[in-house]
Write an enzyme that holds these catalytic residues in place. Structure first.
Site, PDB file in Angstrom:
ATOM      1  CG  ASP A  11     104.319   7.222   2.779  1.00  0.00           C
ATOM      2  OD1 ASP A  11     105.495   7.387   3.129  1.00  0.00           O
ATOM      3  OD2 ASP A  11     103.999   6.711   1.693  1.00  0.00           O
ATOM      4  CG  ASP A 130     112.139  11.825  -1.531  1.00  0.00           C
ATOM      5  OD1 ASP A 130     112.340  10.609  -1.305  1.00  0.00           O
ATOM      6  OD2 ASP A 130     111.509  12.556  -0.747  1.00  0.00           O
TER       7      ASP A 130
END
Length: 249
Positions: A11, A130
């Site tokens: 990330d 998500d």
């Protein structure tokens, strides 16, 4: 039996690898190029590079960082973040990525999934989902987990497969960074509803968590446990193989 995959996730924010909990409180974990090379050496099957603030900051992904990361890898690299149109897909793939991961843009412009699949092949198109539990159902969130789309995650998974996606990267926002284990109920529900590979993400804390996820998914992705050295990828794969999982060692 197709070999299961272990995927290391980077990330990235402002060119640095970060990690938080439930998509919040991001902390610096290192240089993406160095970490990518290390994880390949340790036995990762793939790397996922997510520019986690590109979409909410309204900018494109960091191409120089992507190019540098791709240059040290021989394993597949998937890149996501800030991808809005087919030109962005082309640019990311042209800078060394093997696949693109699209989430917000996929929801806002479904045609992009089909367009990208037709132009570059379904194998290059990963749709990131998500999901968060809202009431009794799992709902899709976009914009780095900040926007509730109201879409049912299972229905959306079926739709993205029909639109041409070659793979689903499924992250449980509720489990992200908690190290309490993957959301197996969510992962199984999605895996059972589609015929394309599903990557489980969010919640890895112990080796057994990967085993549980890989019983229902095609691949398991993790970040924090690898960054902090809690789990070594090669040892993890040896453990999984000892438990009867088909792994590439």
């Amino acid at each position: 039996m197709t070999a299961k995959r272990i995927i290391a996730c980077l990330d990235v924010k402002n060119g640095r690898v970060v990690k938080g909990v439930n998509f919040l409180d991001l902390r610096d974990k290192g240089d993406p190029t160095e970490l990518a090379a290390r994880y390949e050496d340790e036995g990762a099957d793939e790397i996922v590079f997510l520019d986690v603030t590109a979409t909410i900051e309204g900018r494109k992904a960091l191409l120089e960082v992507i190019k540098n990361t791709a240059s040290v890898l021989s394993i597949p690299l998937t890149v996501g973040g800030g991808i809005r149109n087919i030109e962005d897909v082309s640019t990311i793939l042209g800078n060394g990525a093997d696949k693109v991961s699209i989430n917000t843009a996929a929801v806002e412009n479904k045609k992009l999934i089909t367009e990208a699949a037709l132009q570059f092949g379904s194998q290059a198109v990963v749709v990131a989902i998500d999901a968060k539990k809202v009431g009794k159902e799992y709902v899709v969130f976009t914009k780095s987990g900040t926007y509730n789309t109201g879409l049912n995650a299972v229905k959306w998974a079926k739709e993205v497969e029909a639109l041409g996606a070659g793979e689903i990267l499924l992250t449980s926002i509720d489990r992200d960074g908690t190290r309490e284990g993957y959301d197996i109920v969510l992962t199984k529900a999605i895996s059972d509803s589609v015929n394309i590979p599903v990557i489980a993400s969010g919640g890895a804390g112990k080796e057994v968590h990967f085993l549980e996820a890989l019983k229902v998914a095609d691949a398991a992705l993790a970040a924090g446990v690898f960054h902090d050295g809690i789990i070594k990828i090669h040892e993890l794969k040896m453990y999984l193989k000892s438990q009867g999982m088909e792994m590439r060692l």
